[in-house]
Design a protein around this motif. Structure first.
Motif, short mmCIF file in Angstrom:
data_model
loop_
_atom_site.label_atom_id
_atom_site.label_comp_id
_atom_site.label_asym_id
_atom_site.label_seq_id
_atom_site.Cartn_x
_atom_site.Cartn_y
_atom_site.Cartn_z
N LEU A 126 -9.60 3.03 18.53
CA LEU A 126 -10.11 4.32 18.98
C LEU A 126 -11.01 4.06 20.17
N VAL A 127 -10.52 4.37 21.36
CA VAL A 127 -11.23 4.02 22.58
C VAL A 127 -12.32 5.03 22.90
N ARG A 128 -12.00 6.32 22.82
CA ARG A 128 -13.00 7.35 23.10
C ARG A 128 -12.90 8.47 22.07
N LEU A 129 -13.96 8.70 21.34
CA LEU A 129 -14.03 9.73 20.31
C LEU A 129 -14.70 10.98 20.86
N GLU B 224 -14.78 9.30 13.70
CA GLU B 224 -15.59 8.11 13.47
C GLU B 224 -14.76 6.85 13.68
N ALA B 225 -15.38 5.85 14.26
CA ALA B 225 -14.69 4.59 14.52
C ALA B 225 -14.37 3.89 13.21
N SER B 226 -13.26 3.17 13.20
CA SER B 226 -12.85 2.42 12.02
C SER B 226 -12.34 1.05 12.47
N GLU B 227 -12.46 0.11 11.60
CA GLU B 227 -11.95 -1.22 11.90
C GLU B 227 -10.53 -1.41 11.37
N VAL B 228 -10.21 -0.70 10.28
CA VAL B 228 -8.89 -0.79 9.68
C VAL B 228 -8.27 0.60 9.64
N PHE B 229 -7.01 0.70 10.07
CA PHE B 229 -6.33 1.98 10.11
C PHE B 229 -5.11 1.93 9.20
N PRO B 230 -4.76 3.08 8.61
CA PRO B 230 -3.53 3.12 7.81
C PRO B 230 -2.30 3.01 8.70
N GLY C 77 -14.23 10.91 8.45
CA GLY C 77 -13.99 10.96 9.88
C GLY C 77 -12.53 11.02 10.27
N HIS C 78 -11.63 11.01 9.28
CA HIS C 78 -10.19 11.13 9.55
C HIS C 78 -9.70 12.42 8.87
N HIS C 79 -9.28 13.38 9.68
CA HIS C 79 -8.92 14.69 9.15
C HIS C 79 -7.48 15.01 9.53
N TYR C 80 -6.66 15.35 8.51
CA TYR C 80 -5.26 15.68 8.72
C TYR C 80 -5.03 17.12 8.28
#
Length: 219
Positions: free
Chosen positions: A199-202, A146-152, A121-124
């Motif tokens: 991530l407030v709104r996907l 996609e929602a995540s709880e931990v971000f890099p 769900g994280h695309h670069y």
């Protein structure tokens, strides 16, 4: 025996000696580049050929010849032209240097960056890169679906610009947080730890452009 005609200074320049312009193309190409630039800059200044000629002290006919690449300019005339147009002399040669590099990336065809905090769900998507002296710009299109709880968290030399395209997120930089919506931008010092906090709104899409310093080591 006829009398020798008296020399008259018409204000028209003498032909330039090509060897005094190192690194600049010679011949018709150079004359065309100068003529094109002079005309474009003159028109941008709102000056007629007559007005420009009077301003810099050369004949209207000579200025017309310069713009139409029908004659060469002396260095003094180049200096007059630049002063009259309020630009550096180098501006008159713009386009006469070597071919410049450009990177074109059609939509959806950028290289995918893997390992930069990438997860489901994280695309670069890398939109192109120029390398070499003073070419340290890295534009990346980031898509979060996609929602995540931990971000890099990212931390790097240089400056980064974020431009929000879609969705809403809360982005952290150091001890500060910023709510980013479409059209918002955030310019930050890359040395400070930064990354999405919420991530407030996907889906979320934003453009991240990093300008690295010249001494940045290639990764």
């Amino acid at each position: 025996m006829s009398a020798r005609p008296e020399h008259r200074d018409t204000g028209d320049p003498a032909p330039v000696q090509r060897e005094v312009l190192p690194g600049v193309p010679t011949g018709v190409e150079l004359e065309q580049v100068i003529g094109k630039q002079v005309r474009a800059l003159r028109l941008a200044s709102g000056l007629s050929v007559g007005d420009m000629a009077a301003k810099i002290g050369i004949s209207k006919a000579m200025l017309s010849k310069i713009e139409n690449a029908q004659t060469s300019c002396s260095l003094s005339t180049l200096a007059r032209l630049a002063a009259g147009l309020d630009v550096p002399v180098t501006s008159l040669f713009r386009g006469a240097d070597t071919e410049r590099e450009a990177v074109y990336t059609p939509g959806g065809h950028g290289a995918v960056i893997v390992g930069r905090g990438t997860r489901v769900g994280h695309h670069y998507e890398l939109l192109g890169a120029l390398r070499g002296q003073h070419k340290r710009l890295e534009p990346v299109l980031v898509t979060l679906t996609e929602a995540s709880e931990v971000f890099p968290l990212f931390q790097h030399a240089g400056t980064e610009l974020l431009y929000m395209l879609e969705g809403v997120m809360i982005y952290g930089h150091g001890d500060s947080e910023y709510t980013l919506r479409p059209g918002d931008s955030l310019l930050l010092d890359g040395e400070g730890a930064h990354g999405p906090n919420e991530l407030v709104r996907l889906p979320i899409r934003f453009l991240a452009i990093t300008a690295y310093p010249d001494n940045h080591a290639e990764g």
